[in-house]
Design a protein around this motif. Structure first.
Motif, PDB file in Angstrom:
ATOM      1  N   LEU A  82       0.828  -1.203   0.000  1.00 15.27           N
ATOM      2  CA  LEU A  82       0.000   0.000   0.000  1.00 15.27           C
ATOM      3  C   LEU A  82       0.865   1.256   0.000  1.00 15.27           C
ATOM      4  N   PRO A  83       0.423   2.332  -0.663  1.00 16.87           N
ATOM      5  CA  PRO A  83       1.124   3.619  -0.551  1.00 16.87           C
ATOM      6  C   PRO A  83       0.932   4.207   0.843  1.00 16.87           C
ATOM      7  N   LEU A  84       1.758   5.201   1.161  1.00 14.89           N
ATOM      8  CA  LEU A  84       1.780   5.747   2.518  1.00 14.89           C
ATOM      9  C   LEU A  84       0.416   6.242   2.982  1.00 14.89           C
ATOM     10  N   GLY A  85      -0.304   6.938   2.100  1.00 18.01           N
ATOM     11  CA  GLY A  85      -1.592   7.489   2.510  1.00 18.01           C
ATOM     12  C   GLY A  85      -2.557   6.428   2.993  1.00 18.01           C
ATOM     13  N   LEU A  86      -2.569   5.271   2.333  1.00 19.63           N
ATOM     14  CA  LEU A  86      -3.447   4.184   2.744  1.00 19.63           C
ATOM     15  C   LEU A  86      -2.918   3.468   3.979  1.00 19.63           C
ATOM     16  N   LEU A  87      -1.587   3.405   4.108  1.00 21.05           N
ATOM     17  CA  LEU A  87      -1.012   2.802   5.310  1.00 21.05           C
ATOM     18  C   LEU A  87      -1.370   3.610   6.556  1.00 21.05           C
ATOM     19  N   ARG A  88      -1.395   4.928   6.419  1.00 20.76           N
ATOM     20  CA  ARG A  88      -1.796   5.767   7.554  1.00 20.76           C
ATOM     21  C   ARG A  88      -3.228   5.424   7.971  1.00 20.76           C
ATOM     22  N   ARG A  89      -4.094   5.219   7.004  1.00 17.35           N
ATOM     23  CA  ARG A  89      -5.475   4.864   7.311  1.00 17.35           C
ATOM     24  C   ARG A  89      -5.567   3.468   7.924  1.00 17.35           C
ATOM     25  N   LEU A  90      -4.723   2.560   7.432  1.00 16.86           N
ATOM     26  CA  LEU A  90      -4.734   1.207   7.966  1.00 16.86           C
ATOM     27  C   LEU A  90      -4.326   1.206   9.438  1.00 16.86           C
ATOM     28  N   GLU A  91      -3.350   2.027   9.790  1.00 15.29           N
ATOM     29  CA  GLU A  91      -2.961   2.108  11.208  1.00 15.29           C
ATOM     30  C   GLU A  91      -4.126   2.602  12.060  1.00 15.29           C
ATOM     31  N   ILE A  92      -4.875   3.554  11.536  1.00 15.63           N
ATOM     32  CA  ILE A  92      -6.028   4.052  12.283  1.00 15.63           C
ATOM     33  C   ILE A  92      -7.086   2.964  12.402  1.00 15.63           C
ATOM     34  N   ALA A  93      -7.329   2.241  11.303  1.00 20.25           N
ATOM     35  CA  ALA A  93      -8.320   1.160  11.337  1.00 20.25           C
ATOM     36  C   ALA A  93      -7.927   0.094  12.348  1.00 20.25           C
ATOM     37  N   ARG A  94      -6.646  -0.247  12.390  1.00 21.09           N
ATOM     38  CA  ARG A  94      -6.182  -1.272  13.327  1.00 21.09           C
ATOM     39  C   ARG A  94      -6.309  -0.782  14.772  1.00 21.09           C
ATOM     40  N   ALA A  95      -6.026   0.503  14.994  1.00 21.46           N
ATOM     41  CA  ALA A  95      -6.200   1.067  16.337  1.00 21.46           C
ATOM     42  C   ALA A  95      -7.671   1.076  16.737  1.00 21.46           C
ATOM     43  N   LEU A  96      -8.550   1.381  15.790  1.00 17.55           N
ATOM     44  CA  LEU A  96      -9.986   1.399  16.084  1.00 17.55           C
ATOM     45  C   LEU A  96     -10.520   0.010  16.395  1.00 17.55           C
ATOM     46  N   ALA A  97      -9.817  -1.025  15.911  1.00 18.92           N
ATOM     47  CA  ALA A  97     -10.257  -2.392  16.174  1.00 18.92           C
ATOM     48  C   ALA A  97     -10.232  -2.723  17.659  1.00 18.92           C
ATOM     49  N   LEU A  98      -9.461  -1.982  18.437  1.00 16.55           N
ATOM     50  CA  LEU A  98      -9.410  -2.191  19.885  1.00 16.55           C
ATOM     51  C   LEU A  98     -10.611  -1.578  20.605  1.00 16.55           C
ATOM     52  N   LYS A  99     -11.469  -0.894  19.848  1.00 17.10           N
ATOM     53  CA  LYS A  99     -12.617  -0.174  20.409  1.00 17.10           C
ATOM     54  C   LYS A  99     -12.169   0.863  21.447  1.00 17.10           C
ATOM     55  N   PRO A 100     -11.238   1.738  21.066  1.00 14.76           N
ATOM     56  CA  PRO A 100     -10.736   2.713  22.042  1.00 14.76           C
ATOM     57  C   PRO A 100     -11.727   3.837  22.299  1.00 14.76           C
ATOM     58  N   LYS A 101     -11.570   4.451  23.458  1.00 11.80           N
ATOM     59  CA  LYS A 101     -12.285   5.686  23.760  1.00 11.80           C
ATOM     60  C   LYS A 101     -11.449   6.895  23.353  1.00 11.80           C
ATOM     61  N   LEU A 102     -10.122   6.719  23.386  1.00 11.88           N
ATOM     62  CA  LEU A 102      -9.162   7.765  23.044  1.00 11.88           C
ATOM     63  C   LEU A 102      -8.180   7.195  22.035  1.00 11.88           C
ATOM     64  N   ILE A 103      -7.913   7.934  20.964  1.00  8.30           N
ATOM     65  CA  ILE A 103      -6.933   7.500  19.978  1.00  8.30           C
ATOM     66  C   ILE A 103      -5.831   8.536  19.882  1.00  8.30           C
ATOM     67  N   LEU A 104      -4.581   8.070  19.916  1.00 11.67           N
ATOM     68  CA  LEU A 104      -3.401   8.921  19.794  1.00 11.67           C
ATOM     69  C   LEU A 104      -2.888   8.830  18.361  1.00 11.67           C
ATOM     70  N   LEU A 105      -2.835   9.943  17.669  1.00 17.97           N
ATOM     71  CA  LEU A 105      -2.358   9.982  16.279  1.00 17.97           C
ATOM     72  C   LEU A 105      -1.004  10.682  16.270  1.00 17.97           C
ATOM     73  N   ASP A 106       0.055   9.901  16.041  1.00 20.01           N
ATOM     74  CA  ASP A 106       1.422  10.423  16.092  1.00 20.01           C
ATOM     75  C   ASP A 106       1.891  10.768  14.682  1.00 20.01           C
ATOM     76  N   GLU A 107       1.715  12.040  14.305  1.00 23.81           N
ATOM     77  CA  GLU A 107       2.115  12.552  12.989  1.00 23.81           C
ATOM     78  C   GLU A 107       1.506  11.738  11.860  1.00 23.81           C
ATOM     79  N   SER A 108       0.215  11.463  11.959  1.00 21.65           N
ATOM     80  CA  SER A 108      -0.470  10.676  10.936  1.00 21.65           C
ATOM     81  C   SER A 108      -0.572  11.396   9.601  1.00 21.65           C
ATOM     82  N   PHE A 109      -0.338  12.706   9.579  1.00 25.16           N
ATOM     83  CA  PHE A 109      -0.406  13.468   8.324  1.00 25.16           C
ATOM     84  C   PHE A 109       0.958  13.590   7.646  1.00 25.16           C
TER      85      PHE A 109
END
Length: 246
Positions: free
Chosen positions: A145-172
């Motif tokens: 995957l290109p970087l832009g989609l990998l950034r989204r994949l990391e968010i999707a994987r983090a959301l899989a934990l059903k978090p209340k708070l998500i930390l985005l470390d330089e996702s842009f």
């Protein structure tokens, strides 16, 4: 939701984070900004349990995180992405999210995948891929995957934990203008769905437009906190980014 009280981290004689205190309100987007070397990622590592506090306290949803390991903090409801994307490269996009779902109950990658495959969690994983606009890529190998989609994949994987708070470390970081705009909309959607977001970002235009409040770190210390416009015009912040004539 998150209370930081005089959080400090020392590495020998170096003080990377020095008595930082602030609160993260539920349902908001708070940005942590500052020049290179300000201690931002070290601070995220403290919140997520990657490294322990030297002193101070972090309280999440009424519970102190002192002494908890990263997976235990994740189970409390804190998800995280990283500056350098870290997918399970040889797995498919869908399998990466299944691994995140399995991590709610299992300790290893293989047991997570076996758990999810055995209990037919594919629909939940596909819903997360739809939420992050990755569904067309579910069968792609993650490392392709290109970087832009990998950034989204990391968010999707983090959301899989059903978090209340998500930390985005330089996702842009490293994204094109259009990719960054699309990711801004995704973060806003997450907030609309009730997610609380704490992010590190160097792009001031993004932080000014996206965040409700900002905390500014410089050399490990908090030098400013408040609404974006007020922070942007704070002389201490201007000096930290541009230098001082003194």
């Amino acid at each position: 939701m998150l209370k930081i009280r005089e959080a400090s981290r020392r590495f020998g004689g170096l003080i990377a984070v020095n008595e930082v205190s602030f609160d993260v309100e539920a349902g908001g987007i708070l940005g942590v900004i500052g020049p290179n070397g300000a201690g931002k990622t070290t601070f995220f590592n403290l919140v997520s349990g990657a490294i322990p506090l030297s002193s101070g306290e972090i309280v999440f949803d009424g519970k102190s995180t002192a002494g908890l390991r990263p997976h235990q903090i994740a189970h409390l409801g804190i998800g995280r992405t990283f500056q350098i994307v870290r997918p399970f490269g040889e797995l498919s996009v869908l399998e990466n999210v299944l691994a995140g779902i399995g991590a709610r109950s299992c300790k290893s990658l293989m047991s997570s995948l076996a758990y999810c495959r055995g209990r037919r969690y594919a629909d939940e994983a596909r819903a997360l891929l739809g939420r992050t606009h990755l569904l067309p890529y579910e069968n792609e190998t993650a490392c392709k995957l290109p970087l832009g989609l990998l950034r989204r994949l990391e968010i999707a994987r983090a959301l899989a934990l059903k978090p209340k708070l998500i930390l985005l470390d330089e996702s842009f970081s490293g994204l094109s203008h259009q990719e960054a705009l699309a990711l801004v909309e995704l973060v806003r959607e997450l907030r609309s769905d009730g997610m609380t977001v704490l992010l590190i970002e160097h792009n001031m235009q993004i932080t000014m437009n996206l965040c409700d409040r900002l905390v500014v770190l410089d050399r490990g210390e908090k030098i400013a906190e408040g609404e974006p416009e007020a922070v942007q015009n704070d002389p201490r912040v201007i000096s930290a980014y541009l230098g001082s004539d003194d």
